[in-house]
Design an enzyme around this catalytic site. Sequence first.
Site, mmCIF file in Angstrom:
data_model
loop_
_atom_site.group_PDB
_atom_site.id
_atom_site.type_symbol
_atom_site.label_atom_id
_atom_site.label_comp_id
_atom_site.label_asym_id
_atom_site.label_seq_id
_atom_site.Cartn_x
_atom_site.Cartn_y
_atom_site.Cartn_z
ATOM 1 N N CYS A 1 0.764 -1.287 -0.065
ATOM 2 C CA CYS A 1 -0.170 -0.079 0.034
ATOM 3 C C CYS A 1 0.776 1.181 -0.174
ATOM 4 O O CYS A 1 0.401 2.317 -0.586
ATOM 5 C CB CYS A 1 -0.721 -0.087 1.142
ATOM 6 S SG CYS A 1 -1.812 -1.805 1.411
ATOM 7 N N ALA B 1 -5.810 -4.518 1.979
ATOM 8 C CA ALA B 1 -4.764 -4.999 3.070
ATOM 9 C C ALA B 1 -5.583 -5.126 4.474
ATOM 10 O O ALA B 1 -5.185 -6.076 5.257
ATOM 11 C CB ALA B 1 -3.652 -4.076 3.035
HETATM 12 C C1 LIG Z 1 -0.020 -0.113 -5.137
HETATM 13 C C2 LIG Z 1 -1.258 -0.822 -4.170
HETATM 14 C C3 LIG Z 1 -1.642 0.085 -3.285
HETATM 15 C C4 LIG Z 1 -2.612 -0.443 -2.281
HETATM 16 N N1 LIG Z 1 -3.067 0.440 -1.311
HETATM 17 C C5 LIG Z 1 -3.948 -0.217 -0.493
HETATM 18 C C6 LIG Z 1 -4.462 0.601 0.651
HETATM 19 O O1 LIG Z 1 -4.096 1.640 0.873
HETATM 20 N N2 LIG Z 1 -5.301 -0.120 1.624
HETATM 21 C C7 LIG Z 1 -5.585 -1.295 1.732
HETATM 22 O O2 LIG Z 1 -6.252 -1.658 2.225
HETATM 23 N N3 LIG Z 1 -5.102 -2.021 0.421
HETATM 24 C C8 LIG Z 1 -4.303 -1.572 -0.347
HETATM 25 N N4 LIG Z 1 -3.748 -2.399 -1.694
HETATM 26 C C9 LIG Z 1 -4.079 -3.733 -1.394
HETATM 27 C C10 LIG Z 1 -3.281 -4.603 -0.843
HETATM 28 O O3 LIG Z 1 -1.892 -4.314 -0.870
HETATM 29 C C11 LIG Z 1 -3.606 -6.145 -0.706
HETATM 30 O O4 LIG Z 1 -4.831 -6.332 -0.364
HETATM 31 C C12 LIG Z 1 -2.774 -7.066 0.190
HETATM 32 O O5 LIG Z 1 -1.318 -6.921 -0.353
HETATM 33 C C13 LIG Z 1 -3.284 -8.549 0.015
HETATM 34 O O6 LIG Z 1 -2.666 -9.206 0.862
HETATM 35 P P1 LIG Z 1 -2.325 -10.949 0.471
HETATM 36 O O7 LIG Z 1 -1.184 -11.409 1.353
HETATM 37 O O8 LIG Z 1 -3.651 -11.202 0.623
HETATM 38 O O9 LIG Z 1 -1.960 -11.009 -1.064
HETATM 39 P P2 LIG Z 1 -0.793 -10.422 -1.913
HETATM 40 O O10 LIG Z 1 -0.214 -9.204 -1.330
HETATM 41 O O11 LIG Z 1 -1.198 -10.652 -3.415
HETATM 42 O O12 LIG Z 1 0.563 -11.639 -1.824
HETATM 43 C C14 LIG Z 1 0.271 -12.875 -2.307
HETATM 44 C C15 LIG Z 1 1.646 -13.401 -2.358
HETATM 45 O O13 LIG Z 1 1.390 -14.866 -2.864
HETATM 46 C C16 LIG Z 1 2.457 -15.378 -3.743
HETATM 47 N N5 LIG Z 1 1.883 -16.439 -4.257
HETATM 48 C C17 LIG Z 1 0.752 -16.676 -4.905
HETATM 49 N N6 LIG Z 1 0.791 -18.055 -5.836
HETATM 50 C C18 LIG Z 1 1.747 -18.459 -5.028
HETATM 51 C C19 LIG Z 1 2.412 -19.964 -5.323
HETATM 52 N N7 LIG Z 1 1.644 -20.786 -5.906
HETATM 53 N N8 LIG Z 1 3.441 -20.226 -4.661
HETATM 54 C C20 LIG Z 1 4.133 -19.330 -3.740
HETATM 55 N N9 LIG Z 1 3.835 -18.058 -3.823
HETATM 56 C C21 LIG Z 1 2.810 -17.695 -4.311
HETATM 57 C C22 LIG Z 1 2.518 -13.994 -4.672
HETATM 58 O O14 LIG Z 1 3.938 -14.276 -5.226
HETATM 59 C C23 LIG Z 1 2.544 -12.850 -3.535
HETATM 60 O O15 LIG Z 1 3.845 -12.695 -3.154
HETATM 61 C C24 LIG Z 1 -2.861 -1.743 -2.143
HETATM 62 C C25 LIG Z 1 -2.395 -2.554 -3.335
HETATM 63 C C26 LIG Z 1 -1.299 -2.041 -4.264
HETATM 64 C C27 LIG Z 1 -0.514 -3.141 -5.462
#
Ligand SMILES: Cc1cc2nc3c(=O)[nH]c(=O)nc-3n(C[C@H](O)[C@H](O)[C@H](O)COP(=O)(O)OP(=O)(O)OC[C@H]3O[C@@H](n4cnc5c(N)ncnc54)[C@H](O)[C@@H]3O)c2cc1C
Length: 563
Positions: free
Chosen positions: A42, A309
């Site tokens: 984020c 997030a």
């Molecule tokens: C630029 C940006 C700004 C944002 N701003 C906000 C904000 O202000 N507020 C907010 O609430 N949210 C925000 N978000 C959203 C937030 O970042 C996501 O909701 C959060 O990162 C989700 O986390 P996660 O761990 O579920 O998934 P992800 O962050 O997508 O992580 C998933 C991980 O799993 C790994 N993976 C997937 N499949 C496999 C596999 N088969 N084997 C091994 N590894 C694997 C991927 O490589 C990745 O590293 C933003 C997102 C971005 C990109």
Amino acid sequence: MKVVIIGGVATGPKVAARLRRLSPEADITVIDKGSIVSYGSCGLPLFLGNLVPKIEDLRKTSAGLVRDTQYFDGTKGIKVLTQTEALAIDRAKKKVKVRSLEKGEVWELDYDYLVLATGTKEVKPPIPGLEAQNVFTVRHLDAAAQIRDLIREKKVKHATIIGAGLIGIEVADALNSPRLKVMLCESQPRVLAKLLDPDIALLVEDKMLKRGVDLRLNCRVQKLEKDEEGKVCGVVINDEKIATDLVIVAVGGQPEVALAREAGLTIGETGAIQVNQRMQTDDPFIYAGGDCVEQINTVTGHKTFVPLASTANKQGRVIADNIAGIPSEFPAISATTAFQAFDLNVGRTGLGEAQAKELGFEVLTSISTGLDAAHFYPVHGAVTLKLIAEKATGRLLGAQVCGIGEAIKRLDVLATVLKFKGTIKDIQGLDLSYAPPFATAIDVLIHAANTWENKQKGVVETITPFELMEMLNRKENITLVDVREPEETKANPVQGANTVVIPLGELRKRYEEIPQDSHVITVCELGIRGYDAACFLQSKFPRVGFLEGGMSTWGALGYKLGK
Ligand SMILES: Cc1cc2nc3c(=O)[nH]c(=O)nc-3n(C[C@H](O)[C@H](O)[C@H](O)COP(=O)(O)OP(=O)(O)OC[C@H]3O[C@@H](n4cnc5c(N)ncnc54)[C@H](O)[C@@H]3O)c2cc1C
């Protein structure tokens, strides 16, 4: 107990950290395809805009320690395998097949519990030339670092961003500067189409245009062109070629569900993994959370997919609790979302107006603007609030906010009201704090609820900015009466319509200057004086209303009328 967690950005590390606290003996392994784990994605737009000085800052704990594999191993006793991809899940044997992306080795990890935290995968629009150099998405630290290096090396004079959603706009704000022209291309006729109603989105659009962003709406990006070195050098939009040095694709992501699907787990109607409130998939030994799962909407009770997030971290805690034997449930969400761009604080919670109507609610909305602090306090700013509520009962269905003032404090109160199924009456009765630095004596939020109630009770006719625009387009017989002080009118004249200018203080003496036979609509800066003026003029003219939010909302529509 062996716990394997696939995905190491937000949800995965949260599960691991909480579980470690609850189960000191658990054998916890986090695997991720990427080389860096546990970072604040984020914050990437903030890094691009130089508000976060170093990329490592997004990986640090609040105590300044970098959350790398050594940190997880040494401080937390959690094994983290980076550059390791999960290939398949054998549910019968409770094993995950993994491969090292560095060495190519393939092996299996046993689990008692498996957690899927695989997030989203990038959506690549079908645009020829996307493989060119200097074409990025803003999802990973290394891409953000490369973008900032290119800008620092002064190699970028023109940047193209594809997609005017939340991330596209945050990035546009971060890059936009007198030295770097930003062109923002959006296929929809407006910005933030998935997040905000048109009237609130327009406030953001207006601010971007005033800051010099080259905003291209209804824009079809046909192809990217590259030079002889393979670097992007142009973008073709609507048959026009524009030279550009950098392209950022920000068109969103889709839940990464391949592993879950192949393992026979249920994928829900939204395309994300289906889980119960304990965050269990239909295999009780496999949990899932974060951007790869669907949630339930607080207002409708329907399934929804809102990757955030905030949700990801809270779900991580619920998963850890359940694995550790503490029964825990994740509740429905209101999709409360906030962001800051071009000095505006913007957000929404619950349903938008169109969405509420589509679902069959009879909706009444109000838009009002007020100050976030006393006008005599040195720092104060305007906040525009749109309330979306059920017309008959006043039950809050959703809300949207925008302003340079402290809008997000009000948004979070509204999210709380929504969560507890509160009404406009409940908002009016809130015992909110007041001191000049923090609010006006009647907080702008309560003022918004009062405006909604006035509208419901028909105290005086109100006109939304879009209704006014339609009236003008239909060439209705309207007289706009601008009741601001002369210097305000001069600084920010009403664009796109003929007006009679009579300051509120002179209205009682001069109201006869207003033509009798027209629909009189009063206008001021924020809507409050316009309301006062309309209440007075109602007794003198057959049809009188005031512009909701005044110039703070109308200003955004001026250019739409081709001022
Ligand atoms: C630029 C940006 C700004 C944002 N701003 C906000 C904000 O202000 N507020 C907010 O609430 N949210 C925000 N978000 C959203 C937030 O970042 C996501 O909701 C959060 O990162 C989700 O986390 P996660 O761990 O579920 O998934 P992800 O962050 O997508 O992580 C998933 C991980 O799993 C790994 N993976 C997937 N499949 C496999 C596999 N088969 N084997 C091994 N590894 C694997 C991927 O490589 C990745 O590293 C933003 C997102 C971005 C990109």
